[in-house]
Scaffold this motif. Sequence first.
Motif, PDB file in Angstrom:
ATOM      1  N   ARG A 195     -24.906 -32.384  30.275  1.00  0.00           N
ATOM      2  CA  ARG A 195     -26.332 -32.113  30.409  1.00  0.00           C
ATOM      3  C   ARG A 195     -26.772 -31.462  29.099  1.00  0.00           C
ATOM      4  NH1 ARG A 195     -25.510 -35.077  33.994  1.00  0.00           N
ATOM      5  NH2 ARG A 195     -26.037 -34.857  36.198  1.00  0.00           N
ATOM      6  N   VAL A 219     -28.994 -29.368  27.613  1.00  0.00           N
ATOM      7  CA  VAL A 219     -29.940 -28.379  28.118  1.00  0.00           C
ATOM      8  C   VAL A 219     -29.886 -27.131  27.246  1.00  0.00           C
ATOM      9  CG1 VAL A 219     -30.465 -26.860  30.069  1.00  0.00           C
ATOM     10  CG2 VAL A 219     -29.664 -29.198  30.510  1.00  0.00           C
ATOM     11  N   TYR A 231     -31.650 -19.573  37.640  1.00  0.00           N
ATOM     12  CA  TYR A 231     -31.316 -20.163  36.353  1.00  0.00           C
ATOM     13  C   TYR A 231     -32.457 -21.101  35.955  1.00  0.00           C
ATOM     14  CZ  TYR A 231     -29.506 -23.976  33.478  1.00  0.00           C
ATOM     15  OH  TYR A 231     -29.363 -24.935  32.509  1.00  0.00           O
ATOM     16  N   GLN A 236     -34.200 -29.625  29.597  1.00  0.00           N
ATOM     17  CA  GLN A 236     -33.280 -30.750  29.415  1.00  0.00           C
ATOM     18  C   GLN A 236     -33.970 -31.886  28.668  1.00  0.00           C
ATOM     19  OE1 GLN A 236     -30.062 -33.451  31.975  1.00  0.00           O
ATOM     20  NE2 GLN A 236     -30.929 -31.614  32.877  1.00  0.00           N
ATOM     21  N   HIS A 295     -22.949 -36.497  38.618  1.00  0.00           N
ATOM     22  CA  HIS A 295     -22.099 -35.441  39.185  1.00  0.00           C
ATOM     23  C   HIS A 295     -22.827 -34.858  40.395  1.00  0.00           C
ATOM     24  CE1 HIS A 295     -23.918 -32.026  36.400  1.00  0.00           C
ATOM     25  NE2 HIS A 295     -24.749 -32.381  37.338  1.00  0.00           N
ATOM     26  N   HIS A 321     -23.103 -30.970  42.830  1.00  0.00           N
ATOM     27  CA  HIS A 321     -22.707 -29.569  42.991  1.00  0.00           C
ATOM     28  C   HIS A 321     -23.433 -28.984  44.199  1.00  0.00           C
ATOM     29  CE1 HIS A 321     -26.359 -29.522  40.567  1.00  0.00           C
ATOM     30  NE2 HIS A 321     -25.690 -30.041  39.545  1.00  0.00           N
ATOM     31  N   ARG A 346     -36.472 -30.201  39.124  1.00  0.00           N
ATOM     32  CA  ARG A 346     -36.926 -30.576  37.780  1.00  0.00           C
ATOM     33  C   ARG A 346     -38.441 -30.556  37.791  1.00  0.00           C
ATOM     34  NH1 ARG A 346     -31.497 -30.884  36.901  1.00  0.00           N
ATOM     35  NH2 ARG A 346     -30.552 -32.031  38.629  1.00  0.00           N
ATOM     36  N   HIS A 352     -26.162 -37.104  41.420  1.00  0.00           N
ATOM     37  CA  HIS A 352     -27.356 -37.324  40.593  1.00  0.00           C
ATOM     38  C   HIS A 352     -26.976 -37.614  39.155  1.00  0.00           C
ATOM     39  CE1 HIS A 352     -26.454 -33.013  40.561  1.00  0.00           C
ATOM     40  NE2 HIS A 352     -27.024 -32.924  39.364  1.00  0.00           N
ATOM     41  N   HIS A 399     -29.203 -38.834  35.352  1.00  0.00           N
ATOM     42  CA  HIS A 399     -30.530 -38.985  34.760  1.00  0.00           C
ATOM     43  C   HIS A 399     -30.432 -40.012  33.648  1.00  0.00           C
ATOM     44  CE1 HIS A 399     -30.904 -35.125  36.756  1.00  0.00           C
ATOM     45  NE2 HIS A 399     -30.118 -34.544  35.883  1.00  0.00           N
ATOM     46  N   ASP A 402     -35.422 -27.481  34.160  1.00  0.00           N
ATOM     47  CA  ASP A 402     -34.499 -27.381  35.293  1.00  0.00           C
ATOM     48  C   ASP A 402     -34.573 -25.981  35.866  1.00  0.00           C
ATOM     49  OD1 ASP A 402     -33.096 -29.893  35.118  1.00  0.00           O
ATOM     50  OD2 ASP A 402     -31.969 -29.101  33.407  1.00  0.00           O
ATOM     51  N   LEU A 405     -32.238 -23.960  38.813  1.00  0.00           N
ATOM     52  CA  LEU A 405     -31.159 -24.041  39.793  1.00  0.00           C
ATOM     53  C   LEU A 405     -30.949 -22.673  40.436  1.00  0.00           C
ATOM     54  CD1 LEU A 405     -30.316 -26.320  37.471  1.00  0.00           C
ATOM     55  CD2 LEU A 405     -28.261 -26.470  38.856  1.00  0.00           C
TER      56      LEU A 405
HETATM   57  O1  GTQ Z   1     -29.087 -31.826  35.595  1.00  0.00           O
HETATM   58  O2  GTQ Z   1     -27.411 -31.579  36.930  1.00  0.00           O
HETATM   59  O3  GTQ Z   1     -29.839 -27.362  33.604  1.00  0.00           O
HETATM   60  O4  GTQ Z   1     -25.884 -29.513  36.672  1.00  0.00           O
HETATM   61  C1  GTQ Z   1     -27.751 -27.123  34.670  1.00  0.00           C
HETATM   62  C2  GTQ Z   1     -26.756 -27.670  35.461  1.00  0.00           C
HETATM   63  C3  GTQ Z   1     -28.975 -29.174  34.809  1.00  0.00           C
HETATM   64  C4  GTQ Z   1     -28.174 -31.149  36.068  1.00  0.00           C
HETATM   65  C5  GTQ Z   1     -28.844 -27.892  34.363  1.00  0.00           C
HETATM   66  C6  GTQ Z   1     -26.865 -28.976  35.910  1.00  0.00           C
HETATM   67  C7  GTQ Z   1     -27.993 -29.736  35.588  1.00  0.00           C
END
Ligand code: GTQ
Length: 356
Positions: free
Chosen positions: A78, A80, A99, A103, A114, A116, A122, A155, A157, A169, A171
């Motif tokens: 990512r 970011v 957090y 991005q 991936h 989680h 977003r 997911h 992108h 982003d 989270l």
């Molecule tokens: O797009 O899955 O800013 O897993 C930090 C962890 C974005 C993402 C982030 C992440 C993602």
Amino acid sequence: MDNHPHDAGAVSAEEQAKRQEFYDRIDAQSMAPLWERLKGLVPPEPRPSPRAHVWHFDQVRPYMMEAGALLTAEEAERRVLVLENPAMPGKSRATATLYAGIQLVLPGEVAPAHRHTASALRFVLESGGGFTAVAGEKTTMRTGDFVITPSWAWHDHGNTSSDPIIWMDILDLPVVNFFEGGFSEHHNDAAQSIGRPEDDSLNRYGNALLPIEAESPFGKSSPIFNYPFERTRASLVAVAAAGDLDPHWAATLKYSNPMDGGWAMPTIASWMTHLPAGMATQGIRSTDGIIVAVAEGRGVATIGDQKIPFGPRDIFVIPNWTQRSFQAESDCFLFCSSDRVAQEKLGLYREERATA
Ligand code: GTQ
């Protein structure tokens, strides 16, 4: 409540030394005197760790493009840049509990699949038409769209357009990591296979209609994962035109889960506030720390004793239990997120409106 109930007066140096010697001995037994710690553990009111801060998009964008030249989305997994509250260095947090990052996906790139247990949202800042794929369905990410990646959903992108796409982003990583309950894994393929037409979930769940035997595909998260800006904006404009704007909240609509009418995500509350040009809100403070992304408009946010001028695509932080008010120079649309939903579930949420 009396916050200084038992002031027993000064303690002699001799007595203090005796106490300290005791504290040192029990420290070796992994014990500590509560009476030395009580004030910090049970404060009379919140003491915010974060401070008010703004990231102006005009200043952030060149760094995003520089990161884009430095490594590919695939290399980075990512790409970011983390928005880290300056009062909490090294913690990867914008507020005490959330957090945030920005991005970038360049034309032709894929940020590999991936999943989680942390939930992500977003908010699209700049887009010529990239996409995100969630659990076998793609959605085009247009500027101002609010897009959800539910907990444990695959997911990836991508960007099949000819322009960069940049989004914010948010989270709930600090919440998940507080419980030390997080899991994550990589998909075998960079991009997951797509099994449903684009915007299938919006059509099924997003028109005040539900499948006759509706079950949420995403557990506690909304089955809608793209709330298009076009619709949100139109609703807010109509609400403002109808009048009766709340003096503290102006015109505000929350993004809701159509399955239960609650917030769209289980840990992150999101809403959009619209202030017609010229409007100024009155002060309010609440126990949730808020991240604001400016979808449209210019104005000034007063946060505690700080005045923060903002423009389109700027991102700013309102610390928990800190008074806020907004002044709109032009029509403003402010995307806001906080941990309010988690606090409400735990019975912790409070707000206080300043009286004019
Ligand atoms: O797009 O899955 O800013 O897993 C930090 C962890 C974005 C993402 C982030 C992440 C993602």
